[in-house]
Write a protein that holds these residues in place. Structure first.
Motif, PDB file in Angstrom:
ATOM      1  N   ARG A  61      32.613  45.027  28.317  1.00  0.00           N
ATOM      2  CA  ARG A  61      33.009  43.980  29.261  1.00  0.00           C
ATOM      3  C   ARG A  61      33.515  44.580  30.576  1.00  0.00           C
ATOM      4  NH1 ARG A  61      35.983  38.800  26.391  1.00  0.00           N
ATOM      5  NH2 ARG A  61      34.069  37.893  25.512  1.00  0.00           N
ATOM      6  N   ILE A  62      34.305  45.626  30.466  1.00  0.00           N
ATOM      7  CA  ILE A  62      34.818  46.282  31.673  1.00  0.00           C
ATOM      8  C   ILE A  62      33.677  46.918  32.459  1.00  0.00           C
ATOM      9  CG2 ILE A  62      36.324  48.123  32.523  1.00  0.00           C
ATOM     10  CD1 ILE A  62      37.993  47.663  29.934  1.00  0.00           C
ATOM     11  N   ALA A  63      32.782  47.609  31.746  1.00  0.00           N
ATOM     12  CA  ALA A  63      31.643  48.262  32.398  1.00  0.00           C
ATOM     13  C   ALA A  63      30.728  47.239  33.057  1.00  0.00           C
ATOM     14  CB  ALA A  63      30.865  49.092  31.377  1.00  0.00           C
ATOM     15  N   ARG A  64      30.560  46.099  32.421  1.00  0.00           N
ATOM     16  CA  ARG A  64      29.705  45.063  33.001  1.00  0.00           C
ATOM     17  C   ARG A  64      30.277  44.551  34.322  1.00  0.00           C
ATOM     18  NH1 ARG A  64      28.043  39.215  30.258  1.00  0.00           N
ATOM     19  NH2 ARG A  64      26.789  38.490  32.025  1.00  0.00           N
ATOM     20  N   GLY A  65      31.569  44.259  34.333  1.00  0.00           N
ATOM     21  CA  GLY A  65      32.194  43.778  35.560  1.00  0.00           C
ATOM     22  C   GLY A  65      32.130  44.796  36.683  1.00  0.00           C
TER      23      GLY A  65
END
Length: 274
Positions: free
Chosen positions: A154-158
């Motif tokens: 989720r962090i990498a996607r954002g």
């Protein structure tokens, strides 16, 4: 550099020196690479109180030195947590990137899997996974990775969505720079500082999860701090020093990791510069 980073670095460095010192002692001084030294069981020295008979922190119910089992547990916990955190972060970065640049099937599939994992408590998922893989070191690592990578994804996607919309990235894609090279040369370096903060914080979470599984009897080693606490609670009234010592050592490591992670997050936050 803020105080949190300094205090966290000092605490974490002391634990790392302790763990490395134990590994040197176990593999090169008292033992060897093929036959490392582990705490020796001696039932004649069961539950010796701290300071007696040459035992600085006493002994456990098997007559093993508490200092030695703490050292072995520290090396084990740090090894497992670093392996799980780095593996989870690597998987999360790749899936987070693919969920932005990949096909709709990948985007929908990754979102579905992430949401399903977040619906259930991670400890329950880990227990279910270990019931299938069996109680072993690699089964424990696999169970913790399964529950750990969605947070990094989720962090990498954002962060990928932020970076990929920058002008120089759009220009690179327009001139035909290969996606793999763009990912390795641009995306990963851009999101790595923020990911490092979450990896540091994630290590403390893995240590707690591994200890919880060990406490429930699902650890990958008898030197898991959770397994030691499970044993120590059975003699809480006779030898309270075991629970106190184990809890204090674990708390010190968790506090050091959290302080370092929070300090790095504040230090890397651009809003703090103004």
């Amino acid at each position: 550099m803020n105080k949190e980073i300094k205090i966290g670095t000092v605490l974490l460095s002391s634990y790392l020196v302790w763990a490395v010192g134990w590994l040197i002692y176990s593999y090169f001084i008292r033992g060897s690479i093929t036959s490392p030294y582990f705490p020796v069981t001696d039932m004649t020295k069961e539950l010796v109180f701290p300071g007696n008979h040459g035992f600085l922190l006493g002994t456990d119910i098997y007559g093993r030195s508490v200092v030695e089992i703490l050292s072995a547990g520290l090396a084990y916990s740090l090894g497992v947590s670093l392996l799980v955190s780095l593996t989870s972060a690597s998987i999360g970065i790749v899936i987070g990137y693919l969920s932005v640049t990949g096909s709709n099937v990948i985007k929908v599939g990754s979102d579905l899997i992430i949401n399903l994992i977040f619906i259930f408590p991670s400890i329950l998922i880990a227990i279910m996974v270990m019931s299938v893989t069996g109680q072993s070191f690699w089964g424990l690592v696999f169970a913790l990775v399964i529950t750990g990578w969605p947070g990094y994804a989720r962090i990498a996607r954002g962060e990928t969505m932020r970076v990929i919309n920058l002008t120089y990235v759009e220009s690179a894609r327009a001139v035909g720079v290969p996606e793999l090279r763009l990912f390795l040369k641009v995306i990963v370096p851009a999101i790595l500082p923020l990911m490092m903060v979450h990896i540091v914080l994630g290590v403390s979470g893995v240590i707690i999860s591994e200890a919880a599984l060990g406490f429930l009897g699902l650890g990958g080693s008898e030197y898991s701090w959770g397994a030691m606490l499970s044993i120590a609670k059975t003699v809480l009234l006779e030898a309270p020093y075991m629970v106190v010592t184990l809890s204090a050592v674990m708390a010190g490591l968790i506090i050091g990791l959290n302080l370092l992670g929070d300090g790095l997050r504040d230090y890397l936050d651009p809003r703090k510069s103004f």
